[in-house]
Design an enzyme around this catalytic site. Structure first.
Site, PDB file in Angstrom:
ATOM      1  N   LYS A   1      45.921  48.847  33.774  1.00  0.00           N
ATOM      2  CA  LYS A   1      45.484  48.128  32.509  1.00  0.00           C
ATOM      3  C   LYS A   1      45.697  48.597  31.195  1.00  0.00           C
ATOM      4  O   LYS A   1      45.466  49.881  31.162  1.00  0.00           O
ATOM      5  CB  LYS A   1      43.862  47.859  32.640  1.00  0.00           C
ATOM      6  CG  LYS A   1      43.498  46.758  31.795  1.00  0.00           C
ATOM      7  CD  LYS A   1      41.923  46.738  31.958  1.00  0.00           C
ATOM      8  CE  LYS A   1      41.281  45.600  31.150  1.00  0.00           C
ATOM      9  NZ  LYS A   1      39.852  45.381  31.446  1.00  0.00           N
TER      10      LYS A   1
ATOM     11  N   SER B   1      34.714  42.291  34.585  1.00  0.00           N
ATOM     12  CA  SER B   1      36.067  42.445  34.277  1.00  0.00           C
ATOM     13  C   SER B   1      37.043  42.775  35.372  1.00  0.00           C
ATOM     14  O   SER B   1      38.035  42.673  35.398  1.00  0.00           O
ATOM     15  CB  SER B   1      36.542  43.230  33.122  1.00  0.00           C
ATOM     16  OG  SER B   1      35.896  42.421  31.966  1.00  0.00           O
TER      17      SER B   1
ATOM     18  N   SER C   1      38.308  40.765  32.148  1.00  0.00           N
ATOM     19  CA  SER C   1      39.409  41.279  30.871  1.00  0.00           C
ATOM     20  C   SER C   1      40.649  41.720  31.904  1.00  0.00           C
ATOM     21  O   SER C   1      41.563  41.818  31.343  1.00  0.00           O
ATOM     22  CB  SER C   1      38.805  42.167  29.947  1.00  0.00           C
ATOM     23  OG  SER C   1      38.372  43.350  30.674  1.00  0.00           O
TER      24      SER C   1
END
Length: 456
Positions: free
Chosen positions: A85, A178, A154
């Site tokens: 990420k 997330s 997210s």
């Protein structure tokens, strides 16, 4: 699948790919090339990756193959591509936090968890799309099952990359929902370990009290392998502890000493659950019979969402103060709203919200004196239509606030045939047992996953 029916390397589970490489039946270069081919075929439409350098990936894989051929020691993830990420620093790739404010940012060193993955032999495949500063404003990623629906957030790109067989595993983060929510929407396993189990040094900090490093994979064993490789103490993260090496994979693969007992908790947000979730959990309870019992957590959890919001908003306002003061015109309205709400909070309310986490967590955790895990939805339903939002994290908030380990399994389907995750929650620090219970549940339900007829 390949034309002859053989599984393509990029479709292997992480554990199987690692075994194939270790035993010489598959090279790291072949696996990396297959992942890169999948990215080239799908990512222009899916938008899971923020950065991929094909040549750099292949050089890493070739170095992994050379090391094995020379008979040198190899780690548990040797030659396996892992997606990162884009909030975790990588010394050889940009890290931009999903924001134009940090476009072109090039860190000088790896985040602690990335360094651990490299030490275990992983090939760093690329950086996956995150929502802006790992909050609600979405990036460009769509859902692999339906491009007109959100992948969640997210950790949007990480969940989508694993679901689309672009990577056998990926890492993300969770400050509210997330990891668990996008894993549910994309139909993969998402694991958020106990708070502080995996160091966050070198990662974007939104909230020290709430930020967790999490993983995405295709199986419980894969999630255990990834988390085990990264867990441990790091001087840069004061919430980590010096502990013996975890045995996540070994314990996850064990047969439980007794058949697990599960507590089905509706919690105070059950009214947000869509019909698909309500019907799916009714089937789940019916299938498990005496192994599951409903527990009332409605009143016990009613105040937790506001406590979580207080902590998150204040700490976001503090940690994003430089961006707010220097470039607020380049922040989304969603981020600005949270920062300004945090700046308006009273210090007394913030301290209270922090101080209540431990005693309230012990009260909720008392359920686990009798049960092996708490079972609850991972999300309100299937991935909702549209790419302007990332879905409701409400079913994750409670467990994130308490720092309890949580895992979601793609065991249910909704009326549109899209995945719905079943979330299991364990006692703080009891991650290995939670993984074992999750694998047991997946095995119990794998033969006939609950599925409703698709809408016509």
């Amino acid at each position: 699948m390949r034309g002859d029916g053989e599984v393509s390397p990029n479709e292997l589970s992480l554990a199987q790919a690692a075994l194939e490489i270790r035993e010489g039946r598959l090279s790291a270069t072949e696996l990396a090339a297959a992942c890169l081919e999948a990215i080239a075929a799908r990512d222009a439409d899916l938008g899971a990756f923020a950065f991929v350098d094909r040549d750099h990936v292949l050089r890493q894989a070739e170095a992994a193959d050379d090391r094995r051929q020379q008979g040198k020691p190899v780690g548990a993830l040797h030659g396996v591509p892992i997606a990162i990420k884009d909030i975790f620093d990588t010394a050889d790739m940009p890290t931009e936090f999903g924001s134009p404010i940090h476009a072109g940012r090039r860190p000088r060193r790896d985040a602690a968890c990335v360094a651990s993955l490299r030490a275990a032999g992983a090939v760093i495949l690329g950086k996956t799309v995150t929502t802006e500063f790992a909050y609600f404003h979405p990036g460009r990623t769509s859902n692999p099952h339906d491009p007109q629906r959100t992948p969640g957030g997210s950790s949007s790109g990480s969940a989508a990359a694993v679901a689309a067989s672009m990577a056998p595993g990926a890492i993300g983060s969770q400050t509210n929902g997330s990891v668990i929510r996008p894993a549910s929407f994309c139909g993969v396993v998402g694991f958020k370990p106990t708070h502080g189990l995996i160091p966050r040094s070198g990662a974007l900090q939104l909230s020290r009290a709430l930020d967790h490093v999490g993983v995405f994979a295709r199986t419980v064993e894969d999630a255990a392998m990834l988390a085990q490789a990264m867990a441990g103490h790091h001087d840069g993260d004061p919430d980590t502890r010096a502990l013996a090496s975890p045995r996540f994979l070994e314990v996850a693969r064990e047969k439980p000493p007794l058949p697990p007992r599960l507590a089905f908790a509706r919690t105070c947000v059950w009214d947000r659950a869509e019909t698909d979730v309500r019907q799916g959990f009714a089937l789940l309870v019916e299938r498990l019979g005496e192994r599951i019992e409903e527990v009332d957590m409605d009143q016990a959890t009613s105040a937790i969402h506001e406590l979580h919001a207080t902590v998150m908003q204040v700490e976001m306002a503090h940690n994003l103060r430089p961006e707010y003061e220097r470039a607020r015109d380049r922040l989304s309205g969603k981020i600005l709203e949270q920062i300004e709400a945090g700046r308006a909070r009273l210090a007394l309310d913030y301290r209270r919200a922090l101080d209540l986490a431990a005693p309230l967590g012990e009260s909720i955790g008392a359920v686990l004196d009798e049960f092996d895990a708490i079972v609850t939805p991972a999300a309100a339903g299937e991935a909702p239509p549209g790419l302007e939002a990332t879905g409701d994290p409400a079913f994750c908030t409670i467990w994130t606030y308490f720092g309890m380990p949580a895992i979601t399994l793609p065991l249910l389907h909704g009326a549109n045939g899209l995945p719905i995750g079943v979330q299991l929650v364990g006692r703080r620090g009891d991650d290995a047992r939670l993984l074992r219970t999750a694998r047991w549940l997946a095995q119990q339900l794998s033969a006939r996953p609950a599925k409703r007829e698709k809408k016509r």
